[in-house]
Design a protein around this motif. Structure first.
Motif, PDB file in Angstrom:
ATOM      1  N   GLY A 269       0.795  -1.237   0.000  1.00  0.00           N
ATOM      2  CA  GLY A 269       0.000   0.000   0.000  1.00  0.00           C
ATOM      3  C   GLY A 269       0.821   1.278   0.000  1.00  0.00           C
ATOM      4  N   GLY A 270       2.148   1.149  -0.152  1.00  0.00           N
ATOM      5  CA  GLY A 270       2.998   2.348  -0.194  1.00  0.00           C
ATOM      6  C   GLY A 270       3.523   2.718   1.181  1.00  0.00           C
ATOM      7  N   ILE A 271       4.167   3.871   1.238  1.00  0.00           N
ATOM      8  CA  ILE A 271       4.885   4.293   2.446  1.00  0.00           C
ATOM      9  C   ILE A 271       3.954   5.087   3.369  1.00  0.00           C
ATOM     10  N   LEU A 272       4.126   4.905   4.660  1.00  0.00           N
ATOM     11  CA  LEU A 272       3.321   5.626   5.648  1.00  0.00           C
ATOM     12  C   LEU A 272       3.398   7.134   5.399  1.00  0.00           C
ATOM     13  N   ASP A 273       2.304   7.810   5.487  1.00  0.00           N
ATOM     14  CA  ASP A 273       2.206   9.264   5.267  1.00  0.00           C
ATOM     15  C   ASP A 273       2.713   9.663   3.877  1.00  0.00           C
ATOM     16  N   ASP A 274       2.801   8.686   2.982  1.00  0.00           N
ATOM     17  CA  ASP A 274       3.297   8.919   1.611  1.00  0.00           C
ATOM     18  C   ASP A 274       4.656   9.610   1.588  1.00  0.00           C
ATOM     19  N   ALA A 275       5.455   9.313   2.579  1.00  0.00           N
ATOM     20  CA  ALA A 275       6.827   9.867   2.612  1.00  0.00           C
ATOM     21  C   ALA A 275       7.667   9.203   1.518  1.00  0.00           C
ATOM     22  N   PRO A 276       8.738   9.840   1.087  1.00  0.00           N
ATOM     23  CA  PRO A 276       9.601   9.208   0.074  1.00  0.00           C
ATOM     24  C   PRO A 276      10.293   7.968   0.641  1.00  0.00           C
ATOM     25  N   ILE A 277      10.342   6.913  -0.148  1.00  0.00           N
ATOM     26  CA  ILE A 277      11.055   5.705   0.275  1.00  0.00           C
ATOM     27  C   ILE A 277      12.558   5.978   0.195  1.00  0.00           C
ATOM     28  N   LYS A 278      13.289   5.433   1.155  1.00  0.00           N
ATOM     29  CA  LYS A 278      14.724   5.729   1.204  1.00  0.00           C
ATOM     30  C   LYS A 278      15.577   4.466   1.026  1.00  0.00           C
ATOM     31  N   ALA A 279      15.253   3.421   1.799  1.00  0.00           N
ATOM     32  CA  ALA A 279      16.126   2.239   1.794  1.00  0.00           C
ATOM     33  C   ALA A 279      15.319   0.969   1.966  1.00  0.00           C
ATOM     34  N   ILE A 280      15.955  -0.140   1.557  1.00  0.00           N
ATOM     35  CA  ILE A 280      15.335  -1.463   1.733  1.00  0.00           C
ATOM     36  C   ILE A 280      16.350  -2.364   2.413  1.00  0.00           C
ATOM     37  N   LEU A 281      15.882  -3.048   3.458  1.00  0.00           N
ATOM     38  CA  LEU A 281      16.676  -4.135   4.037  1.00  0.00           C
ATOM     39  C   LEU A 281      16.050  -5.420   3.482  1.00  0.00           C
ATOM     40  N   PRO A 282      16.678  -6.052   2.470  1.00  0.00           N
ATOM     41  CA  PRO A 282      16.013  -7.190   1.807  1.00  0.00           C
ATOM     42  C   PRO A 282      15.948  -8.445   2.670  1.00  0.00           C
ATOM     43  N   ALA A 283      16.831  -8.545   3.688  1.00  0.00           N
ATOM     44  CA  ALA A 283      16.908  -9.791   4.449  1.00  0.00           C
ATOM     45  C   ALA A 283      16.973  -9.504   5.951  1.00  0.00           C
TER      46      ALA A 283
END
Ligand SMILES: Cc1cc2nc3c(=O)[nH]c(=O)nc-3n(C[C@H](O)[C@H](O)[C@H](O)COP(=O)(O)O)c2cc1C
Ligand code: SF4
Length: 418
Positions: A269-283
């Motif tokens: 559903g996207g990022i909370l408060d529609d903030a810009p996504i910054k990073a992903i921890l894949p594992a």
């Protein structure tokens, strides 16, 4: 046929009841395997399906089964239900909601490697799941789907649950085996690997809950069907545990080849408060952290593609970070975890995680000094490649990649700034 391979309870809510599971074809694959197929045939089907381990390392499952030492008996299978990686919660849902598919997979794996005793190792906090599984195992024994001389053959199988005391390191397969033997949960030196020297020194296959839960469906629908669900390099489906700064955290089953964008923005559903996504921890906490660029978001989720990006798919626990969070805080949290969970057997991990914890605390306190970050990088680099097990390696991943990929969060200029 269900749209799901593993999370079938989302369409068939009572699938945890034996009658319902059997109505859906449950335990036909196990019965057919024992009555009509050789262990070798089963192993070959799993090899051909391309199934790889879902516990983190992605090792080919059929190949692992074929490594069992045929000169040393008895053989054992252990299902790894430790699930202690921060951000991973998929095995728990499978056990709670689709337990019979998991137990059937464990039974088929046991037959394929000639094991007449199989164990399920659960982390201590999962004591309610252990009781639940015990009741399901009883149902199977009553229905003569487990027990002595199954289906008129000479093959017998007993399944037991075993509770750990709640330690992350006991998810590592050799520490798990030590713990099952009643010893302190610390990894063994390898080789030898468990298929030649496992539980009580006997050949043992250790497989993750999700890995085993795929097996009945592969036997029912065929290896080619399973291959066709994913990509050439990564066959089938994966349950991703999505958490962090997303609107809809949860478990999502997707075929390999889907993307982080689909997972995070469609399912999550996207990022909370529609903030810009910054990073992903894949594992989970063990991740090499990725900057969430368009390239990363659109890369097909496969073992090799994620490695090319400079990370690992691991057990598929995706933690999302948005631009309200600084990476110095993220690594402080992960290092605290690794410091707490280091088993202490080898010095670089035991001492190094302590010093990294000390430094990340200082850095996250806001007063970032160039030399503290340099020292942190030096400690992390010295842990790398010098540990007895992967926990030590995992502990440095977040540190090294976040300083390299998010230098601005550590008071450093990015490479492009010159
Ligand atoms: C520190 C550490 C923790 C681990 N925790 C788990 C775990 O909780 N569950 C799991 O299935 N595998 C875990 N693993 C991986 C296991 O050692 C092993 O590779 C896996 O259970 C094999 O099953 P698979 O081939 O089906 O993936 C962990 C590994 C390490 C190094
Ligand atoms: S790397 Fe850490 S967790 Fe692994 S054996 Fe060494 S001290 Fe224990």
């Amino acid at each position: 046929m269900s749209n799901y391979v593993l999370l079938r309870h989302r369409e068939i809510p009572d699938i945890k009841e034996l009658k319902v599971y059997q109505k859906q074809g449950g335990f036909k694959s196990f019965k057919n395997a024992v009555a009509n197929q050789t262990p070798r045939e089963i192993t070959d089907i799993i090899k051909a399906s391309g199934l790889r381990g879902r516990g983190g390392a992605g090792f080919p499952t059929g190949l692992k089964w074929s490594f069992m030492d045929q000169k040393n008996w008895p053989h054992y299978v252990v299902a790894n239900a430790d699930e202690s990686e921060p951000g991973t919660f998929k095995d728990r849902e499978i056990i709670e909601e689709n337990p019979l598919q998991f137990l059937e997979g464990l039974a088929i794996a046991s037959y394929a490697v000639g094991a007449e005793a199989a164990y399920i190792y659960l982390r201590g906090e999962f004591w309610q799941l252990a009781e639940f599984l015990d009741s399901k195992i009883k149902d199977l024994e009553k229905a003569k789907l487990l027990g002595d001389k199954l289906f008129g053959t000479d093959y017998s199988l007993k399944i037991y649950t075993h509770l750990g005391a709640g330690a992350y390191i006991c998810g590592e397969e050799t520490a798990l085996l030590e713990s099952m033997e009643g010893k302190r949960g610390q990894p063994r030196l390898r080789p030898p690997f468990p298929p030649s020297y496992g539980l009580y020194g006997k050949p043992t296959v250790v497989n993750n809950v999700e890995t085993l839960s795929n097996v009945p469906q592969i036997l029912e629908h065929g290896a080619e069907w399973y291959q066709s669900l994913g990509t050439e390099e990564s066959a089938g489906v994966k349950v991703f545990s999505l958490s962090g700064r997303v609107k809809n955290p949860g478990n999502y089953e997707m075929p390999f080849g889907s993307t982080y964008r689909e997972l995070i923005f469609f399912y999550g559903g996207g990022i909370l408060d529609d903030a810009p996504i910054k990073a992903i921890l894949p594992a989970g906490a063990s991740s090499a952290i990725l900057r969430a660029t368009d390239e990363v978001l659109d890369t097909p989720l496969e073992y090799a593609s994620i490695r090319k990006l400079g990370s690992d798919l691991g057990s598929g626990s995706v933690i999302v970070i948005d631009d309200t969070i600084s990476m110095d805080w993220v690594i402080k949290k992960t290092i605290d975890f690794f410091k707490h969970e280091s088993c202490g057997k080898c010095t670089p991990c035991r001492e190094g995680t302590y010093w990294m914890s000390h430094l990340t605390k200082e850095i996250a306190s806001g007063d970032i000094k160039e030399e503290q970050v340099d020292l942190l990088l030096a400690v992390a680099s010295n842990i790398r490649g010098k540990c007895l097990c992967a926990l030590g390696e995992f502990s440095v991943m977040g540190v090294l990649t976040s300083v390299e990929r998010f230098p601005e969060d550590f008071g450093r200029k990015s490479k492009t700034e010159g």
